[in-house]
Design an enzyme around this catalytic site. Structure first.
Site, PDB file in Angstrom:
ATOM      1  N   HIS A 170       0.832  -1.219   0.000  1.00 34.14           N
ATOM      2  CA  HIS A 170       0.000   0.000   0.000  1.00 34.14           C
ATOM      3  C   HIS A 170       0.863   1.266   0.000  1.00 34.14           C
ATOM      4  O   HIS A 170       0.442   2.298   0.520  1.00 34.14           O
ATOM      5  CB  HIS A 170      -0.951   0.039   1.206  1.00 34.14           C
ATOM      6  CG  HIS A 170      -1.636  -1.260   1.474  1.00 34.14           C
ATOM      7  ND1 HIS A 170      -2.807  -1.643   0.862  1.00 34.14           N
ATOM      8  CD2 HIS A 170      -1.288  -2.307   2.278  1.00 34.14           C
ATOM      9  CE1 HIS A 170      -3.160  -2.852   1.295  1.00 34.14           C
ATOM     10  NE2 HIS A 170      -2.254  -3.278   2.136  1.00 34.14           N
TER      11      HIS A 170
ATOM     12  N   GLU B 193       9.367   8.569 -17.253  1.00 33.24           N
ATOM     13  CA  GLU B 193       7.963   8.975 -17.428  1.00 33.24           C
ATOM     14  C   GLU B 193       7.464   8.616 -18.836  1.00 33.24           C
ATOM     15  O   GLU B 193       6.339   8.149 -19.013  1.00 33.24           O
ATOM     16  CB  GLU B 193       7.812  10.483 -17.184  1.00 33.24           C
ATOM     17  CG  GLU B 193       7.979  10.839 -15.718  1.00 33.24           C
ATOM     18  CD  GLU B 193       8.139  12.342 -15.482  1.00 33.24           C
ATOM     19  OE1 GLU B 193       7.842  13.135 -16.391  1.00 33.24           O
ATOM     20  OE2 GLU B 193       8.580  12.707 -14.382  1.00 33.24           O
TER      21      GLU B 193
END
Ligand code: ARG
Length: 462
Positions: free
Chosen positions: A156, A290
């Site tokens: 998480h 990216e």
């Protein structure tokens, strides 16, 4: 305009229709495959005496010369031709005369293009596998180097348990290993030769399809001529595997972007793989990572496009299938570029070991081990979980960590704690005691690396 099919027509093709219909602007990249297939076809036509041996020889020499001239840049595939197949046949006929007109005997552009695409895809699959192998090699070297580089493991995106960089990289090794296996598998399944299927129903000429298949290194000819000319499953399989490669690269890129951020500072991407800002002088941006993440979208798009193109096509060939090319070629180029760039970026990145280790000791990554310590002293796990939870809460209030508490503070929570707790929850112990197969402990990691090396060695032979 140069077309192979003028005989039946009395009017000129509309200019826009011609452009809309033509594929030469993108199928010119199949030139080598088209010629390779045509040479095999010509050799078979001669061998079966469908054309004379002299004619076959003239075709083969002529085709090889065209290939050579294009390689040398003395001949270019221009837009004058509808597609690469028309170009080759027209130039051949121009050069060798009558024999050139016999090349298309017993063949259709439908089985021809099916062959060309298979040959091209097979080549790309091999190239992609090679690039995946390079990446696996880089990962293995880094894993060997970082067996002791501690870092936090996350669930998480919250710190969970400590592990090593070698272990984290090892997860990606497994992903890319599966990618290699998928590529191998596709090649195995697609390796049958469609040439000789004709337009859809085979031909009355006594073609030797097995011979052509052998010349082109296929396992054999395909078994249904209709399927042969309308099968693009192997492209869908390739695009699906390619999309998975991109998904893996994208996840890894995302982690690198995080790790390279000012907040994490786990890694520093090399200057060669970073870019600056036009306005903010201090910036060094992870643009390549990216872009790798972003390019994933176009490869997913190609997969979905082709699935959609194929879904309503009745048997056998329909022109819709020409739409397989641009998007597949684009995806193929993208995946190869991305694998090369990612490998370069990973191999030149600096890993900030101290920051990683410091981060691993913060955030109670040893809480599970503290609970396991109590279990070792006879406390049932559920009770141990609650006790350590209480301890964590106490630490949060005091702005400290479990290993920085005094024995008295520990005993206030449970009298079971003794001085050996500190050793039991140290970063080294937390990692090194994890020795189940696949765990980050050094011994377990060494076994995983050895298995990885064995896989890679085997894969390179394959
Ligand atoms: N350019 C076509 C394609 O890419 C080649 C096959 C054309 N066949 C035909 N019958 N129109 O699919």
């Amino acid at each position: 305009m140069a077309q192979l099919w003028g005989g039946r027509f009395t009017e000129e093709t509309d200019a826009l229709v011609y452009r809309f219909n033509a594929s030469v602007s993108f199928d010119r990249r199949l030139l080598e495959e088209d010629i390779e297939g045509s040479i095999a076809h010509a050799a078979m036509l001669g061998r079966q005496k469908i054309v004379s041996q002299e004619e076959a020889d003239a075709m083969i020499a002529g085709l090889a010369a065209i290939r050579e001239d294009v390689r040398r840049g003395q001949l270019t595939v221009t837009d004058v031709y509808e597609d690469v197949h028309s170009f080759v046949e027209a130039v051949l006929t121009e050069r060798i005369g009558e024999a050139g007109k016999k090349l298309h005997t017993g063949r259709s552009r439908n089985d021809q293009v099916a062959l060309d695409m298979k040959l091209y895809t097979r080549k790309v699959i091999r190239e992609t596998r090679g690039l995946l192998q390079n990446l696996l090699e880089t990962l293995l070297s880094l894993m060997e180097e970082h067996l002791d580089t501690y870092m936090p493991g996350f669930t998480h995106l919250q710190k969970a348990q400590p592990l090593t960089l070698a272990h984290h990289l090892g997860a990606y090794f497994e992903m890319f290993k599966r990618d290699v296996l998928r590529m191998r598998d596709i090649e195995k399944r697609m390796n049958t030769c469609p040439l000789g299927s004709g337009a859809l129903a085979g031909t009355t000429y006594p073609l030797d399809r097995a011979y052509v298949a052998e010349l082109l290194h296929f396992d054999g000819p395909t078994w249904n001529s209709m399927d042969s000319v309308s099968d693009r499953d192997y492209l869908i399989e390739y695009l699906s595997a390619a999309a998975t490669v991109m998904m893996h690269l994208s996840r890894f890129s995302e982690e690198i972007i995080l790790w390279n951020s000012n907040e994490y500072q786990f890694v520093e991407i090399a200057d060669a793989y970073s870019t600056g800002s036009s306005i903010m002088p201090q910036k060094k941006n992870p643009d390549i990572a990216e872009l790798l993440r972003g390019k994933t979208g176009r490869v997913y798009g190609a997969l979905l496009s082709l699935l959609t193109v194929m879904k309503g096509i009745p048997l056998a060939y329909n022109k819709d299938m020409q739409e397989d090319k641009e998007l597949t070629f684009d995806a193929m180029d993208t995946v190869k570029d991305c694998l090369t760039l990612f490998d370069g970026m990973l191999g030149t990145m600096r890993f900030c070991k101290d920051t990683m280790a410091k981060s691993a000791v913060n955030g109670f990554t040893n809480a599970t081990d503290a609970a396991d310590y109590l279990v070792g002293k006879g406390v049932p796990f559920r009770d141990a979980h609650t006790l350590i939870g209480r301890l964590v809460l106490y630490c949060i209030e005091k702005h400290t960590s479990i290993d920085a508490l005094s024995l008295e503070e520990l005993r206030a929570v449970s009298p079971v704690f003794e001085a050996d707790l500190f050793e039991a929850v140290s970063l080294e112990t937390c990692v090194e005691k994890r020795l189940t197969t696949g765990a980050p402990g050094k011994k377990a990691m060494r076994d995983a690396i050895a298995a990885g090396r064995a896989f890679l060695q085997e894969e390179k032979k394959y």
